[in-house]
Design a protein around this motif. Structure first.
Motif: not given
Length: 81
Positions: A73, A76-77
């Motif tokens: 995550k 991805e961020n």
């Protein structure tokens, strides 16, 4: 945020910078960077905190590592194109 991907290419660039430097903590920095170059992140939280303290950190101390899902995550961020 200032996050930089911890790729082998980036680690090698930082190693070259540190090797050419006269940093006070050069030996400790290279020990950490060589671990990372060899994909050894077993002490990454402590390693982060070493650099964090050198920079006078007061926010962002590491207390542990991310789970695989949390790391994905984060990537991805912060690094998604």
């Amino acid at each position: 945020m200032g996050a930089v991907p911890l790729t082998n290419e980036n680690v090698k660039k930082v190693i070259a910078i540190v090797e050419a430097s006269s940093f006070e903590h050069k030996t400790d920095m290279l020990t950490i960077l060589k671990r990372w170059e060899n994909d050894n992140f077993s002490t990454v939280a402590e390693d982060h905190n070493f650099f964090w303290r050198l920079q006078g950190g007061n926010v962002g101390q590491a207390y542990g590592t991310l789970t695989i899902e949390e790391e994905q995550k984060f990537i991805e961020n912060n690094f998604a194109e």
